[in-house]
Design a protein around this motif. Sequence first.
Motif, PDB file in Angstrom:
ATOM      1  N   ILE A   1       0.869  -1.182   0.000  1.00 37.30           N
ATOM      2  CA  ILE A   1       0.000   0.000   0.000  1.00 37.30           C
ATOM      3  C   ILE A   1       0.904   1.230   0.000  1.00 37.30           C
ATOM      4  O   ILE A   1       1.793   1.355   0.837  1.00 37.30           O
ATOM      5  N   ARG A   2       0.683   2.098  -0.967  1.00 35.21           N
ATOM      6  CA  ARG A   2       1.392   3.385  -1.010  1.00 35.21           C
ATOM      7  C   ARG A   2       0.353   4.493  -0.955  1.00 35.21           C
ATOM      8  O   ARG A   2      -0.650   4.448  -1.662  1.00 35.21           O
ATOM      9  N   LEU A   3       0.575   5.473  -0.111  1.00 36.88           N
ATOM     10  CA  LEU A   3      -0.362   6.585   0.057  1.00 36.88           C
ATOM     11  C   LEU A   3       0.298   7.890  -0.360  1.00 36.88           C
ATOM     12  O   LEU A   3       1.460   8.133  -0.039  1.00 36.88           O
ATOM     13  N   ASN A   4      -0.459   8.715  -1.076  1.00 39.47           N
ATOM     14  CA  ASN A   4      -0.043  10.071  -1.394  1.00 39.47           C
ATOM     15  C   ASN A   4      -1.116  11.022  -0.888  1.00 39.47           C
ATOM     16  O   ASN A   4      -2.301  10.814  -1.165  1.00 39.47           O
ATOM     17  N   THR A   5      -0.711  12.024  -0.124  1.00 38.15           N
ATOM     18  CA  THR A   5      -1.639  13.088   0.266  1.00 38.15           C
ATOM     19  C   THR A   5      -1.275  14.305  -0.578  1.00 38.15           C
ATOM     20  O   THR A   5      -0.109  14.668  -0.692  1.00 38.15           O
ATOM     21  N   LEU A   6      -2.303  14.901  -1.181  1.00 41.12           N
ATOM     22  CA  LEU A   6      -2.081  15.937  -2.184  1.00 41.12           C
ATOM     23  C   LEU A   6      -2.972  17.147  -1.926  1.00 41.12           C
ATOM     24  O   LEU A   6      -3.992  17.049  -1.242  1.00 41.12           O
ATOM     25  N   SER A   7      -2.585  18.256  -2.525  1.00 36.41           N
ATOM     26  CA  SER A   7      -3.441  19.436  -2.558  1.00 36.41           C
ATOM     27  C   SER A   7      -3.498  19.899  -4.004  1.00 36.41           C
ATOM     28  O   SER A   7      -2.712  19.456  -4.841  1.00 36.41           O
ATOM     29  N   ARG A   8      -4.422  20.784  -4.293  1.00 33.73           N
ATOM     30  CA  ARG A   8      -4.494  21.337  -5.640  1.00 33.73           C
ATOM     31  C   ARG A   8      -3.233  22.128  -5.929  1.00 33.73           C
ATOM     32  O   ARG A   8      -2.752  22.876  -5.084  1.00 33.73           O
TER      33      ARG A   8
END
Length: 108
Positions: free
Chosen positions: A94-101
Amino acid sequence: MLYLLAHLQVTSGHKHQVLESLDRLRTETLKEPGCIQYELLQDLPIELEGRNALSDNLILISEIWRSETDLHRHLEKEYMHVFQEQATEWITEIRLNTLSRACITPIA
């Protein structure tokens, strides 16, 4: 707003089980007040230059949350803990990316 992209590498032969489990998780997650979007995505065999190799055992989850606090509350839900226990049998990575615009001009 907070965008979360989860990459799940599924054990061969377990993709259907994982998708069923994630669909139930999706139903519960969308009831949470801070969840704006929750989508399950899978690879399509479309030829595009520069495209990664097709992965039949890859599932992506695209989520949008109102805030980081809402996301953390979600991760503490009982059904999330149950899924995490089950997932150890079916998911190898499992790889997670947290992003914003990303934008040059501030959004009004």
